[in-house]
Write a protein that holds these residues in place. Structure first.
Motif, PDB file in Angstrom:
ATOM      1  N   ASN A 108       3.991   5.780   1.735  1.00 33.91           N
ATOM      2  CA  ASN A 108       5.201   5.968   0.941  1.00 33.91           C
ATOM      3  C   ASN A 108       6.424   5.528   1.750  1.00 33.91           C
ATOM      4  N   SER A 149      10.465   3.942 -19.367  1.00 36.59           N
ATOM      5  CA  SER A 149       9.634   3.514 -18.247  1.00 36.59           C
ATOM      6  C   SER A 149       8.464   2.707 -18.777  1.00 36.59           C
ATOM      7  N   ARG A 151       4.858   1.282 -18.917  1.00 31.32           N
ATOM      8  CA  ARG A 151       3.523   1.614 -18.428  1.00 31.32           C
ATOM      9  C   ARG A 151       2.866   0.335 -17.909  1.00 31.32           C
ATOM     10  N   GLY A 166      -3.066   5.623  -7.121  1.00 31.65           N
ATOM     11  CA  GLY A 166      -1.889   6.440  -6.881  1.00 31.65           C
ATOM     12  C   GLY A 166      -1.597   6.760  -5.428  1.00 31.65           C
ATOM     13  N   ASN A 171       1.838   1.850  -5.297  1.00 37.51           N
ATOM     14  CA  ASN A 171       2.192   2.834  -6.319  1.00 37.51           C
ATOM     15  C   ASN A 171       3.568   3.424  -6.053  1.00 37.51           C
ATOM     16  N   GLU A 172       3.864   3.678  -4.778  1.00 39.04           N
ATOM     17  CA  GLU A 172       5.183   4.191  -4.400  1.00 39.04           C
ATOM     18  C   GLU A 172       6.278   3.219  -4.820  1.00 39.04           C
ATOM     19  N   THR A 175       6.778   3.156  -8.656  1.00 36.86           N
ATOM     20  CA  THR A 175       7.551   4.332  -9.077  1.00 36.86           C
ATOM     21  C   THR A 175       9.020   4.166  -8.735  1.00 36.86           C
ATOM     22  N   GLY A 178      10.801   2.041 -11.105  1.00 34.82           N
ATOM     23  CA  GLY A 178      10.948   2.538 -12.463  1.00 34.82           C
ATOM     24  C   GLY A 178       9.807   2.196 -13.394  1.00 34.82           C
ATOM     25  N   GLU A 180       5.661   2.986 -14.554  1.00 35.39           N
ATOM     26  CA  GLU A 180       4.655   4.056 -14.553  1.00 35.39           C
ATOM     27  C   GLU A 180       3.274   3.443 -14.384  1.00 35.39           C
ATOM     28  N   ASN A 181       2.665   3.676 -13.245  1.00 39.28           N
ATOM     29  CA  ASN A 181       1.318   3.187 -12.971  1.00 39.28           C
ATOM     30  C   ASN A 181       0.315   4.064 -13.710  1.00 39.28           C
ATOM     31  N   GLN A 184      -2.346   6.045 -11.634  1.00 34.44           N
ATOM     32  CA  GLN A 184      -1.874   6.803 -10.483  1.00 34.44           C
ATOM     33  C   GLN A 184      -2.739   8.018 -10.158  1.00 34.44           C
TER      34      GLN A 184
END
Length: 275
Positions: A108, A149, A151, A166, A171-172, A175, A178, A180-181, A184
């Motif tokens: 992250n 957001s 997808r 995730g 993934n960080e 996010t 903006g 949406e994984n 995740q």
């Protein structure tokens, strides 16, 4: 002599300052360049493409997964910079038998900030490294996330398709940008089929430029396969993205926020989302 724990929890004894550095991590090689360590860096991998001047002139010691340990030893480094995710444990341990190794473990942004500042500390560039992390934090703080957001799925490989789960740095970044994984809740880099993508009802499928170098021809093949197998299901937007902004965690982060901003704007202005 510096003495502290790296991000894997291993205690590392570092010469102060290190005079000969080898980097096994492309994004951290770029960081070393940003910290103005031209004369100190003795070797890099064949995937350390930034900066181009180093890629052309620095001694290469193999790839991230197939490091030439003998070549590393011949360069007589007094610090090697590695990554838990990107390098092979056995190869890193073989190097650690004759040279101190700093190993990063980054999932992250906070981990990335810590690694930048730790590398700044061990190379006597602490002030520069702290200034760099502050600049990155400021730029990410300026990202305005819209209420809507998108997808998404982020593909990193083909045959089979593999995506980012995730617990990844990718993934960080999704996010932070903006998005949406939808995967995740899964770990690492799960395989996924075309039919599974269709069932997840995503707005956009991202095709990363690395590690698999997705190009327009792969988008075209994906489109043809979808239309042949599932013509009744609306296909999501398909977008090639620069994987360096999603997976490189050194000084490249300075430019990631602006890239994410432009990416979101381009998607929201596209025909896929304006009707």
């Amino acid at each position: 002599m510096k003495n502290f724990h790296d991000q894997t929890g291993k205690r590392v004894f570092i010469p102060s300052p290190p005079l000969r550095i080898i980097s096994l991590v492309p994004s951290l090689t770029e960081l070393l360049y940003s910290l103005q360590l031209e004369n100190e860096v003795a070797g890099i991998t064949k995937f350390c493409v930034h900066p181009e001047s180093w890629f052309r002139t620095k001694k290469r010691i193999g790839g991230t997964k197939n490091v030439d340990v003998n070549a590393v030893q011949l360069l007589q480094p007094n610090i090697v910079i590695a990554s838990k995710e990107e390098n092979v444990k056995e190869q890193v341990e073989a190097i650690a038998a004759f040279c101190p190794v700093y190993c990063s473990d980054i999932a992250n942004l906070n981990d990335a900030y810590e690694a930048i500042e730790q590398i700044g500390l061990l190379t006597d560039r602490s002030a520069h490294a702290k200034e760099l992390t502050q600049q990155i934090k400021q730029r990410f703080a300026q990202i305005t996330i819209a209420k809507q957001s998108l997808r998404c799925i982020y593909l990193i490989w083909k045959k089979p398709y593999m995506s980012a789960g995730g617990d990844t740095f990718i993934n960080e970044m999704l996010t932070a940008a903006g998005f949406e994984n939808v995967l995740q809740e899964q770990k690492r880099y799960p395989e996924i089929t075309l039919e599974q993508i269709a069932a997840l009802n995503v707005d956009v499928v991202f095709f990363s430029s690395e590690p698999f170098p997705f190009k327009q021809q792969h988008i075209d093949a994906f489109t043809s396969e979808w239309q042949y197998q599932m013509p009744q299901i609306k296909m999501p937007a398909l977008q090639i993205v620069d994987g360096e902004f999603f997976s490189w965690y050194g000084s490249r982060l300075l430019y990631a926020a602006e890239y994410f901003k432009k990416l979101r704007e381009s998607l929201f202005l596209s025909d896929e989302f304006t009707h």
